[in-house]
Motif scaffolding. Structure first.
Motif, PDB file in Angstrom:
ATOM      1  N   GLY A 133      -9.982   6.331  23.920  1.00 29.40           N
ATOM      2  CA  GLY A 133     -10.267   4.930  24.199  1.00 29.40           C
ATOM      3  C   GLY A 133      -9.383   4.004  23.388  1.00 29.40           C
ATOM      4  N   GLN A 134      -9.958   2.898  22.958  1.00 29.63           N
ATOM      5  CA  GLN A 134      -9.208   1.921  22.182  1.00 29.63           C
ATOM      6  C   GLN A 134     -10.006   1.527  20.956  1.00 29.63           C
ATOM      7  N   VAL A 135      -9.299   0.980  19.980  1.00 30.32           N
ATOM      8  CA  VAL A 135      -9.940   0.613  18.726  1.00 30.32           C
ATOM      9  C   VAL A 135      -9.327  -0.705  18.254  1.00 30.32           C
ATOM     10  N   ARG A 136     -10.158  -1.524  17.641  1.00 23.38           N
ATOM     11  CA  ARG A 136      -9.647  -2.801  17.151  1.00 23.38           C
ATOM     12  C   ARG A 136      -8.802  -2.589  15.903  1.00 23.38           C
ATOM     13  N   ASP A 137      -8.092  -3.621  15.521  1.00 24.98           N
ATOM     14  CA  ASP A 137      -7.200  -3.546  14.359  1.00 24.98           C
ATOM     15  C   ASP A 137      -8.013  -3.674  13.077  1.00 24.98           C
ATOM     16  N   ALA A 138      -8.619  -2.572  12.676  1.00 22.34           N
ATOM     17  CA  ALA A 138      -9.412  -2.521  11.447  1.00 22.34           C
ATOM     18  C   ALA A 138      -9.311  -1.115  10.888  1.00 22.34           C
ATOM     19  N   LEU A 139      -9.219  -1.000   9.573  1.00 23.92           N
ATOM     20  CA  LEU A 139      -8.902   0.271   8.940  1.00 23.92           C
ATOM     21  C   LEU A 139      -9.961   1.343   9.183  1.00 23.92           C
ATOM     22  N   ARG A 140     -11.231   1.061   8.912  1.00 23.89           N
ATOM     23  CA  ARG A 140     -12.254   2.098   9.002  1.00 23.89           C
ATOM     24  C   ARG A 140     -12.476   2.602  10.432  1.00 23.89           C
ATOM     25  N   PRO A 141     -12.631   1.711  11.415  1.00 21.48           N
ATOM     26  CA  PRO A 141     -12.757   2.231  12.788  1.00 21.48           C
ATOM     27  C   PRO A 141     -11.547   3.045  13.222  1.00 21.48           C
ATOM     28  N   LEU A 142     -10.374   2.629  12.793  1.00 26.74           N
ATOM     29  CA  LEU A 142      -9.162   3.372  13.140  1.00 26.74           C
ATOM     30  C   LEU A 142      -9.185   4.755  12.511  1.00 26.74           C
ATOM     31  N   MET A 143      -9.611   4.858  11.257  1.00 30.68           N
ATOM     32  CA  MET A 143      -9.684   6.159  10.587  1.00 30.68           C
ATOM     33  C   MET A 143     -10.672   7.084  11.299  1.00 30.68           C
ATOM     34  N   ALA A 144     -11.795   6.537  11.752  1.00 28.65           N
ATOM     35  CA  ALA A 144     -12.786   7.360  12.444  1.00 28.65           C
ATOM     36  C   ALA A 144     -12.205   7.949  13.728  1.00 28.65           C
TER      37      ALA A 144
ATOM     38  N   GLY B  72       0.593   1.227  19.247  1.00 28.02           N
ATOM     39  CA  GLY B  72       0.365  -0.041  18.570  1.00 28.02           C
ATOM     40  C   GLY B  72       0.004   0.147  17.108  1.00 28.02           C
ATOM     41  N   GLY B  73       0.151  -0.943  16.343  1.00 30.95           N
ATOM     42  CA  GLY B  73      -0.270  -0.935  14.948  1.00 30.95           C
ATOM     43  C   GLY B  73       0.601  -0.142  14.010  1.00 30.95           C
ATOM     44  N   VAL B  74       1.863   0.103  14.386  1.00 35.41           N
ATOM     45  CA  VAL B  74       2.707   0.985  13.590  1.00 35.41           C
ATOM     46  C   VAL B  74       3.856   0.244  12.914  1.00 35.41           C
ATOM     47  N   SER B  75       3.920  -1.079  13.084  1.00 36.65           N
ATOM     48  CA  SER B  75       5.033  -1.830  12.515  1.00 36.65           C
ATOM     49  C   SER B  75       4.647  -2.384  11.144  1.00 36.65           C
ATOM     50  N   VAL B  76       5.050  -3.626  10.835  1.00 38.35           N
ATOM     51  CA  VAL B  76       4.874  -4.154   9.476  1.00 38.35           C
ATOM     52  C   VAL B  76       3.976  -5.382   9.424  1.00 38.35           C
ATOM     53  N   GLY B  77       3.288  -5.703  10.495  1.00 35.20           N
ATOM     54  CA  GLY B  77       2.421  -6.870  10.506  1.00 35.20           C
ATOM     55  C   GLY B  77       1.145  -6.658   9.708  1.00 35.20           C
ATOM     56  N   GLU B  78       0.420  -7.768   9.506  1.00 31.69           N
ATOM     57  CA  GLU B  78      -0.812  -7.708   8.734  1.00 31.69           C
ATOM     58  C   GLU B  78      -1.865  -6.813   9.394  1.00 31.69           C
ATOM     59  N   LYS B  79      -1.817  -6.693  10.702  1.00 33.34           N
ATOM     60  CA  LYS B  79      -2.796  -5.906  11.442  1.00 33.34           C
ATOM     61  C   LYS B  79      -2.287  -4.508  11.809  1.00 33.34           C
ATOM     62  N   ASP B  80      -1.157  -4.123  11.283  1.00 37.06           N
ATOM     63  CA  ASP B  80      -0.595  -2.802  11.587  1.00 37.06           C
ATOM     64  C   ASP B  80      -1.108  -1.790  10.563  1.00 37.06           C
ATOM     65  N   PHE B  81      -2.246  -1.145  10.906  1.00 41.51           N
ATOM     66  CA  PHE B  81      -2.939  -0.271   9.962  1.00 41.51           C
ATOM     67  C   PHE B  81      -2.674   1.212  10.184  1.00 41.51           C
ATOM     68  N   VAL B  82      -1.911   1.589  11.170  1.00 39.44           N
ATOM     69  CA  VAL B  82      -1.833   3.000  11.554  1.00 39.44           C
ATOM     70  C   VAL B  82      -1.315   3.878  10.422  1.00 39.44           C
ATOM     71  N   ARG B  83      -0.227   3.472   9.773  1.00 37.39           N
ATOM     72  CA  ARG B  83       0.340   4.338   8.729  1.00 37.39           C
ATOM     73  C   ARG B  83      -0.610   4.439   7.537  1.00 37.39           C
TER      74      ARG B  83
ATOM     75  N   GLY C 165      -5.549  -2.389  19.029  1.00 38.35           N
ATOM     76  CA  GLY C 165      -5.259  -3.809  19.234  1.00 38.35           C
ATOM     77  C   GLY C 165      -6.501  -4.632  19.474  1.00 38.35           C
ATOM     78  N   ASP C 166      -6.604  -5.790  18.807  1.00 35.21           N
ATOM     79  CA  ASP C 166      -7.718  -6.699  19.019  1.00 35.21           C
ATOM     80  C   ASP C 166      -7.647  -7.389  20.377  1.00 35.21           C
ATOM     81  N   GLU C 167      -6.439  -7.441  20.953  1.00 34.23           N
ATOM     82  CA  GLU C 167      -6.236  -8.221  22.179  1.00 34.23           C
ATOM     83  C   GLU C 167      -6.421  -7.413  23.457  1.00 34.23           C
ATOM     84  N   ILE C 168      -6.536  -6.103  23.360  1.00 36.13           N
ATOM     85  CA  ILE C 168      -6.551  -5.285  24.580  1.00 36.13           C
ATOM     86  C   ILE C 168      -7.969  -5.069  25.083  1.00 36.13           C
ATOM     87  N   ARG C 169      -8.090  -5.010  26.409  1.00 41.13           N
ATOM     88  CA  ARG C 169      -9.350  -4.756  27.076  1.00 41.13           C
ATOM     89  C   ARG C 169      -9.129  -3.755  28.207  1.00 41.13           C
TER      90      ARG C 169
END
Length: 400
Positions: free
Chosen positions: A220-231, A246-257, A182-186
């Motif tokens: 830890g945590q990762v922002r909503d971006a494909l490459r950092p998430l893959m790493a 997070g990131g598992v639904s159908v929004g533009e920033k849901d990259f998990v699947r 998530g981009d919003e989490i700290r």
């Protein structure tokens, strides 16, 4: 969309068979035995005294005789046996745990004798075998003392130690990687900018994993971006389970699947007809199971308890019991939406004389963490099986 029951069946089918390993005795608490334990010796290993007192020959007195005088010829302390045989009218002082000397057949407690120099006067003669712990009376050599499938508590570890076991054949603790997106989490404690929130799912999942008996690796945590998430996902695939919140639904920033597919993770299912927790993803890469959990904290809690925990329990070689076992009565009526088939409802439990009443809490939203903390139980209801007026019998799963 899968039903709750179908999703659970797919999870159970996807969980690989647990692999046994030998671990050090001090690391085995809470683990499950992979093989039965056979005693390699007698327990106790030798006849020993249960009390501080004096070992006597049975023939030197009759049961309940009073005032018998015998001579003290030595002492047998724990770990220091008396080497000679006990002769007529002789006694050997024995301290708790000490070996019973040859020739002795009973023990009198030291409180029941009067010591006079190198003699004692026995106030009342003991019966044959009195205060003697016999060799093998707990278990004999070759006895099956623990069955496979036994979860090891402190008392089992004590038994294994007494049998001389340094290592134990068990199903080891699964390793569980936890990643929050998530981009919003700290991180908690950091300064928040407008629109940002503290990340709470990682702390909650870590605690749930440890309560289940597994080991945690925080990614830890990762922002909503494909490459950092893959790493991050690739790091998590070294564990038995990877949990991504997070990131598992159908929004533009849901990259998990999408990231999961690119990392070689084969999807097992996505979305389950439940509330809360509908956008649940399960994938598999080799022996690693990957759970994409929703972002809302109550949904994370529910999907862990109902889907992740059964997988963990199976990996640890234990049977799964869903916990909905306490009979109760609804204290007030309950209404659930027909848009989801299976609902998990937070309740507060109260009762007396063995009868439990449950009251559904206000604020059942999947973001309501305070409501989650105030609940001390859950009920599971299926939308087409209602209505549920006050007085309806239900089964409750009590919170840990």
């Amino acid at each position: 969309m899968l039903t709750y029951e179908d999703a659970l069946q797919r999870i159970v089918k996807a969980v690989p068979a647990p692999r046994p390993a030998r671990v050090a005795l001090e690391d085995a608490l809470g683990l499950t035995l992979a093989r039965p334990i056979i005693s390699r010796g007698d327990l106790p290993r030798f006849d020993n005294t249960a009390v501080d007192g004096y070992a006597l020959r049975v023939a030197d007195g009759r049961p309940e005789a009073v005032g018998v005088r015998v001579r003290v010829v030595g002492c047998a302390a724990a770990g220091r046996p008396y080497r000679r045989r006990v002769g007529p009218k002789e006694a050997v002082q024995v301290l708790t745990g000490g070996v019973i000397p040859r020739g002795a057949g009973c023990v009198v407690m030291q409180e029941q004798v009067t010591r006079q120099g190198d003699e004692i006067v026995v106030e009342r003669w003991p019966t044959p075998g009195q205060h003697i712990r016999r060799q093998g009376e707990d278990c004999g050599r070759g006895a099956r003392v623990l069955d496979a499938g036994r979860r090891l508590r402190a008392q089992e570890l004590g038994l294994l130690a007494s049998l001389g076991c340094r290592t134990v054949p068990v199903y080891p603790r699964p390793t569980v990687a936890i990643l929050a997106t998530g981009d919003e989490i700290r991180p908690p404690g950091s300064a928040l900018k407008p629109g940002q929130i503290y990340e709470s799912n990682g702390a909650m999942l870590s605690a749930l994993v440890q309560q289940a008996g597994a080991s945690v690796i925080r990614l830890g945590q990762v922002r909503d971006a494909l490459r950092p998430l893959m790493a991050k996902i690739r790091k998590g695939l070294a564990c038995d389970l990877l949990l991504i919140s997070g990131g598992v639904s159908v929004g533009e920033k849901d990259f998990v699947r999408r990231a999961a597919r690119r990392c070689g993770i084969q999807p097992v299912f996505w979305r389950v007809n439940i509330k809360p927790g509908m956008p649940l993803f399960l994938g598999q890469c080799g022996r690693t199971l990957v759970f994409g959990l929703p972002g809302n904290p109550v949904s994370v809690f529910v999907t862990f308890e109902e889907f992740v925990k059964p997988a963990l329990v199976r990996l640890m070689g234990r049977p799964w019991r869903d916990g909905y076992m306490t009979p109760a009565t609804l204290a007030k009526g309950l209404t659930v939406s027909a848009t989801r088939r299976t609902h998990f409802v937070r309740v507060r439990c109260a009762g007396e004389n063995g009868h439990v009443n449950v009251e559904p809490l206000d604020g059942q939203g999947s973001h309501r963490l305070l409501s989650l903390a105030e609940a001390d139980g859950w009920i599971r209801v299926v939308s087409n099986e209602g209505p549920w007026p006050a007085g309806t019998p239900v089964l409750v799963k009590r919170s840990a």
